[in-house]
Enzyme design. Sequence first.
Site, short mmCIF file in Angstrom:
data_model
loop_
_atom_site.label_atom_id
_atom_site.label_comp_id
_atom_site.label_asym_id
_atom_site.label_seq_id
_atom_site.Cartn_x
_atom_site.Cartn_y
_atom_site.Cartn_z
N CYS A 111 -23.25 33.40 27.81
CA CYS A 111 -21.90 33.95 28.07
C CYS A 111 -21.22 34.48 26.82
O CYS A 111 -20.27 35.25 26.91
CB CYS A 111 -21.02 32.89 28.73
N HIS A 244 -13.62 35.12 28.15
CA HIS A 244 -14.77 35.05 29.05
C HIS A 244 -14.28 34.51 30.39
O HIS A 244 -13.48 33.58 30.44
CB HIS A 244 -15.84 34.12 28.46
N ASN A 274 -18.36 34.50 37.39
CA ASN A 274 -18.85 34.41 36.01
C ASN A 274 -20.04 35.37 35.84
O ASN A 274 -21.11 35.13 36.38
CB ASN A 274 -19.27 32.96 35.74
O1 UT7 Z 1 -19.82 30.31 31.53
C1 UT7 Z 1 -19.75 29.27 30.64
C2 UT7 Z 1 -20.21 27.98 31.10
N1 UT7 Z 1 -19.76 27.54 32.37
C3 UT7 Z 1 -18.51 27.08 32.58
O2 UT7 Z 1 -17.65 27.22 31.76
C4 UT7 Z 1 -18.25 26.34 33.84
C5 UT7 Z 1 -17.57 25.04 33.54
N2 UT7 Z 1 -17.36 24.16 34.69
C6 UT7 Z 1 -16.53 24.51 35.72
O3 UT7 Z 1 -16.03 25.59 35.81
C7 UT7 Z 1 -16.20 23.42 36.74
O4 UT7 Z 1 -16.63 22.18 36.25
C8 UT7 Z 1 -16.85 23.66 38.14
C9 UT7 Z 1 -16.13 24.82 38.83
C10 UT7 Z 1 -18.32 23.99 37.98
C11 UT7 Z 1 -16.69 22.43 39.02
O5 UT7 Z 1 -15.33 22.04 39.11
P1 UT7 Z 1 -14.90 20.52 38.89
O6 UT7 Z 1 -13.46 20.43 39.16
O7 UT7 Z 1 -15.39 20.14 37.53
O8 UT7 Z 1 -15.67 19.77 40.03
P2 UT7 Z 1 -16.77 18.62 39.94
O9 UT7 Z 1 -18.03 19.15 39.36
O10 UT7 Z 1 -16.15 17.42 39.27
O11 UT7 Z 1 -17.01 18.30 41.46
C12 UT7 Z 1 -15.97 17.76 42.27
C13 UT7 Z 1 -16.50 17.58 43.68
C14 UT7 Z 1 -17.82 16.84 43.76
O12 UT7 Z 1 -17.77 16.02 44.90
P3 UT7 Z 1 -17.46 14.43 44.75
O13 UT7 Z 1 -18.56 13.90 43.87
O14 UT7 Z 1 -16.11 14.34 44.12
O15 UT7 Z 1 -17.52 13.96 46.17
C15 UT7 Z 1 -18.83 17.94 43.99
O16 UT7 Z 1 -19.98 17.51 44.67
O17 UT7 Z 1 -16.73 18.86 44.28
C16 UT7 Z 1 -18.03 18.90 44.83
N3 UT7 Z 1 -18.53 20.28 44.77
C17 UT7 Z 1 -18.29 21.20 45.72
N4 UT7 Z 1 -17.60 21.12 46.88
C18 UT7 Z 1 -17.51 22.25 47.62
C19 UT7 Z 1 -19.26 20.87 43.80
N5 UT7 Z 1 -19.50 22.15 44.09
C20 UT7 Z 1 -18.91 22.38 45.29
C21 UT7 Z 1 -18.79 23.51 46.12
N6 UT7 Z 1 -18.10 23.40 47.26
N7 UT7 Z 1 -19.35 24.70 45.79
#
Ligand code: UT7
Length: 317
Positions: A111, A244, A274
């Site tokens: 990225c 980004h 992204n």
């Molecule tokens: O490009 C450079 C590198 N990448 C980034 O900068 C991305 C960095 N990370 C992020 O943007 C965020 O961490 C995400 C958008 C990927 C995830 O958001 P989050 O608020 O950190 O969510 P999480 O990973 O803590 O997941 C929360 C919940 C989980 O369920 P439980 O364990 O709380 O029951 C996940 O299983 O959301 C669930 N989950 C989803 N639910 C619906 C994960 N993906 C999805 C989805 N739809 N697509």
Amino acid sequence: MYARIISTGKYLPKKILTNSELEKIVDTSDEWILSRTGIESRHIAADDEFTSHLAEKAANIALKTAGLNSNDIDLVVVGTCTPDRMFPNVACLIQERMGIKGPAFSLEAACSGFVYALTVADQFICAGKAKRALVIGAETMSRLIDWTDRETCVLFGDGAGAVILEASEEPGLIFSDLGADGQHRKLLYTDTGLSNMRSSVDGDLKMKGNEVFKVAVRTLEQMVDKVLKDNQLEQGDIDWLVPHQANLRIISATAKRLGLPMERVVVTVNKHGNTSAASIPMALDTAVKDGRIKNGDLILLEAFGGGFTWGSCLLKF
Ligand code: UT7
């Protein structure tokens, strides 16, 4: 001697994939994607459309906008982690199709690829080794995606952005700072490669999103603190943040640290997700073409991504 951005261009593939369409593929919801990331839709390259095709289209727009032709360019640098093939590199493929002479290479910093590419092209120009560079960020991230993994497939998209960087007596790029730290490689990676003899038709990008999020916010905050300190700037001094585009929440945290209201931040992640190295030049083009960014504005570009890699460029537009 400085290097100045004199024009921009972008290209997004025609096919749009919305959040509601993703609801039919994996267990997700428009509400979850929008509230956690800010993404509404992303563009997906056609089967016969590769990274070099997207890059070439963005490059041609940047060239036309500048009123230049291919003879006026003497360097091509492309940031990409999704090249068409190992070689010829994406820059060489474009160079041949567009009829450009001079060195042409791609670099791979995920990225942060565009910020790395811009910094390298700036060094060529400031060293007198090039007069006008075509600098591109282009990706077909959809090819790296596992479409059964809801934690990643909702996040990424395809696209390309390009700028023309020209030697100038007037300040253009005034500061850049690149960084990397390979120790977190297990938080964001692919297994696909040639040297390790692994290939994947379906894509195998893996990310521990939550952990990447925390390192990204922390690193970007340290990075913008350094930009302000090293350039004797106060919070609020920057006219535009062009970050980004990975996640609206990460973008907002960086803007807050810079003391900038969201009205002075270019946000396009909602429209294309992204797109890795393509996201900054596409966002820049959007705000230049819609008239928000004007000549003389002080702009900060910043990126964080796989590797981990990160980087910032401060420039007078
Ligand atoms: O490009 C450079 C590198 N990448 C980034 O900068 C991305 C960095 N990370 C992020 O943007 C965020 O961490 C995400 C958008 C990927 C995830 O958001 P989050 O608020 O950190 O969510 P999480 O990973 O803590 O997941 C929360 C919940 C989980 O369920 P439980 O364990 O709380 O029951 C996940 O299983 O959301 C669930 N989950 C989803 N639910 C619906 C994960 N993906 C999805 C989805 N739809 N697509």
